[in-house]
Design an enzyme around this catalytic site. Structure first.
Site, PDB file in Angstrom:
ATOM      1  CE  LYS A 257      -4.013  -1.426   2.945  1.00  0.00           C
ATOM      2  NZ  LYS A 257      -5.030  -1.926   2.156  1.00  0.00           N
ATOM      3  NE  ARG A 332     -10.988 -10.627  -0.942  1.00  0.00           N
ATOM      4  CZ  ARG A 332     -11.042  -9.598  -1.926  1.00  0.00           C
ATOM      5  NH1 ARG A 332     -11.172  -9.985  -3.453  1.00  0.00           N
ATOM      6  NH2 ARG A 332     -11.095  -7.835  -2.318  1.00  0.00           N
TER       7      ARG A 332
HETATM    8  N1  BES Z   1      -7.935  -3.774   4.921  1.00  0.00           N
HETATM    9  C1  BES Z   1      -7.457  -3.225   3.369  1.00  0.00           C
HETATM   10  C2  BES Z   1      -9.594  -2.617   3.235  1.00  0.00           C
HETATM   11  C3  BES Z   1      -9.495  -1.293   4.203  1.00  0.00           C
HETATM   12  C4  BES Z   1      -9.033  -0.141   3.553  1.00  0.00           C
HETATM   13  C5  BES Z   1     -10.223  -1.419   5.814  1.00  0.00           C
HETATM   14  C6  BES Z   1      -9.359   0.554   3.973  1.00  0.00           C
HETATM   15  C7  BES Z   1      -9.556  -0.256   6.522  1.00  0.00           C
HETATM   16  C8  BES Z   1     -10.152   0.933   5.534  1.00  0.00           C
HETATM   17  C9  BES Z   1      -7.564  -4.796   2.579  1.00  0.00           C
HETATM   18  O1  BES Z   1      -7.522  -5.639   3.083  1.00  0.00           O
HETATM   19  C10 BES Z   1      -7.570  -4.384   1.223  1.00  0.00           C
HETATM   20  O2  BES Z   1      -6.932  -3.766   1.672  1.00  0.00           O
HETATM   21  N2  BES Z   1      -8.464  -4.709   0.351  1.00  0.00           N
HETATM   22  C11 BES Z   1      -8.525  -4.315  -0.740  1.00  0.00           C
HETATM   23  C12 BES Z   1      -8.802  -4.868  -1.816  1.00  0.00           C
HETATM   24  C13 BES Z   1      -8.353  -5.207  -3.511  1.00  0.00           C
HETATM   25  C14 BES Z   1      -6.434  -5.469  -3.269  1.00  0.00           C
HETATM   26  C15 BES Z   1      -8.937  -6.184  -4.326  1.00  0.00           C
HETATM   27  C16 BES Z   1      -8.904  -2.890  -1.198  1.00  0.00           C
HETATM   28  O3  BES Z   1      -9.896  -2.651  -0.353  1.00  0.00           O
HETATM   29  O4  BES Z   1      -8.400  -1.782  -2.504  1.00  0.00           O
HETATM   30 ZN    ZN Z   2      -5.129  -5.637   2.270  1.00  0.00          ZN
END
Ligand code: BES
Ligand code: ZN
Ligand code: ZN
Length: 478
Positions: A257, A332
């Site tokens: 990220k 997931r």
């Molecule tokens: N932990 C994050 C999601 C999240 C975002 C939680 C903002 C709290 C606040 C999750 O693991 C994630 O990174 N999801 C990705 C999925 C994508 C790569 C398909 C996302 O939502 O960007």
């Molecule tokens: Zn994530």
């Protein structure tokens, strides 16, 4: 005990009188000038009035806008309590007594709840005392019909929310997966639910491929915590299972990220697990006659020499193969294993909570929970009703099979990301593949963590989910 019942006002406490615009406040004001002033100002629609007495401060709060839905009125009571809390802090108040001057009991509870939740602080890391804020040490409730049992219940719920918030606010430097499991064990001992913690060796022997894949980049071992509350007088024959995402920190892994915006607060990525543990705490401490099992798979997600990579194929706990196309879709991966694990309980219903997608956050902001599932209209509506009652509202998203088709992989049974759109739904559909029972998925990515103060929900971890699930389970026993 922060909250307790009172049957008279004592000298050492400040007073908040709750009433309606046309309430008779004379029993509480001996001084006629004050009473006249109060009458005049409330007629002018003033909602909050402050009276400075020699030994205390007396606040009058007007509530109960009858034109609005009951649950909106309850939320207004919580919010009013939050703003009075600020006033009390200004007066260095220690103890306060809430007096029912003519509103409903439900509103009295909501007000007391808002006041008690606002009182929360996370100050474990301040080394200088002056950085800790003054908080209330006692909140009495003086209202004829308000029962001791209900006040105790409220006290337990507020404690449970605080514990969930503490867990979310703890950074990775303290709260590793192993420590999260230890904290949940502590909560179990304190309230009476049982815990079993599966360690890395056990997780390996069970072949929980999803959890192990995410853990490969970590220097700390994963944990899988099983909580159980099974009272003899349980109303249900099959258990209700709660599953919570326990990513103690989400860097995204090799699909890293960007910081500052999207990584800084990722200690909150175990808010689902915190909500499940908080709910079990409240259910056990209040002795609810309902059989509940909680599951919390946990690890951090980081890049490292051994980390799982985009393109890897992982064999999950149930044997399904998953092509990993983004290591940041790690929630997931660990939840799939927990959902497969839940099958052995033959559950009546599984509710899973997770900070799963930025897509859910983007869709509705911090104001609600994105929910979806296949558990049927009736149970979903009950959960939604609980959501309104405690104002942890749920927005239902579609759960159509077409979204599931977006997860087809060229080389494995599934891939771990869908297309460009509907990310919150494809994530839910991914998880549905690992279920064989009525299932509800709640994405709490939006409301789990507040970057700025959100009224009585505070700043930082919000503990979202605890009040919702407790209310749902309480109704289930009725
Ligand atoms: N932990 C994050 C999601 C999240 C975002 C939680 C903002 C709290 C606040 C999750 O693991 C994630 O990174 N999801 C990705 C999925 C994508 C790569 C398909 C996302 O939502 O960007
Ligand atoms: Zn994530
Ligand atoms: Zn995550």
């Amino acid at each position: 005990m922060l909250l307790y019942k009172k049957d008279q006002i004592t000298d050492d406490e400040n007073i908040i009188i709750l009433g309606k615009k046309d309430s008779d406040f004379s029993p509480w004001f001996k001084n006629k000038n004050e009473l006249d002033y109060l009458k005049k100002r409330t007629e002018e629609d003033k909602k909050t009035l402050t009276f400075n007495h020699l030994n205390r401060i007396v606040l009058v709060q007007i509530l109960g806008n009858q034109d609005k839905a009951y649950y909106i009125r309850l939320e207004e009571a919580r919010k009013a309590a939050c703003s009075l809390h600020r006033q009390l802090k200004g007066f260095d108040a220690d103890k306060v007594c809430i007096v029912n001057g003519g509103i409903t009991d439900e509103e009295v509870y909501a007000f007391a709840e808002g006041l008690a939740l606002t009182n929360y602080q996370f100050n474990r890391y301040f080394t200088k005392n002056n950085l800790k804020e003054k908080t209330l040490t006692g909140i009495g409730i003086l209202s004829e019909k308000v029962s001791e049992e209900n006040i105790n219940r409220l006290n337990i719920i507020v404690t449970a929310v605080s514990k969930a918030r503490d867990l979310v606010n703890e950074p990775l430097s303290y709260l590793t997966a192993v420590q999260l499991a230890a904290e949940i064990e502590k909560m179990g001992k304190e309230s009476g639910f049982k815990t079993e913690v599966l360690n890395k060796r056990k997780i390996e022997s069970l072949k929980m491929g999803g959890l192990l894949a995410v853990n490969r980049g970590s220097i700390d071992p994963p944990t899988f915590t099983i909580m159980e509350w099974k009272p003899e007088n349980a109303v249900n024959e099959k258990p209700l299972v709660l599953v919570g995402k326990g990513i103690v920190y989400d860097t995204g892994g090799l699909s890293l990220k960007p910081t500052p915006d999207s990584m800084d607060y990722m200690k909150c990525d175990m808010a689902g697990a915190a909500a499940v543990a908080g709910t079990l705490y409240a259910v056990a401490a209040s002795g609810l006659p309902v059989w509940v099992i909680g599951l919390a798979p946990a690890t951090d997600n980081r890049p490292d020499g051994n980390a799982y990579v985009p393109g890897d194929v992982v064999t999950m706990y149930d044997g399904t193969t998953v092509e990993v196309l983004n290591t940041d879709a790690e929630g997931r991966m660990i939840l799939a294993d927990a959902l497969s694990y839940a099958k052995q309980y033959d559950p009546e219903l599984v509710i899973e909570l997770s900070t799963l997608t930025g897509s859910a956050h983007a869709a509705i902001g911090q104001y609600g929970i994105v929910g979806m599932g296949n558990a049927g209209r009736e149970v979903f509506d009950q959960l939604k009703m609980s959501g309104e009652h405690c104002y942890e509202r749920i927005v239902e998203f579609p759960f159509w099979d077409e979204y599931g088709e977006l997860l087809k992989s060229d080389i494995a049974d599934l891939k771990n990301i869908g297309g460009k759109y509907a990310g919150a739904i494809t994530a839910g559909k991914f998880l549905e593949n690992f279920t064989s029972y009525p299932y509800i998925h709640l994405d709490i990515a939006g409301p789990s963590y507040n970057k700025t103060t959100e009224e009585y929900r505070g700043k930082g971890g919000s503990g979202v989910g605890v009040r919702l699930l407790y209310d749902f389970l309480l109704n289930h026993t009725r």
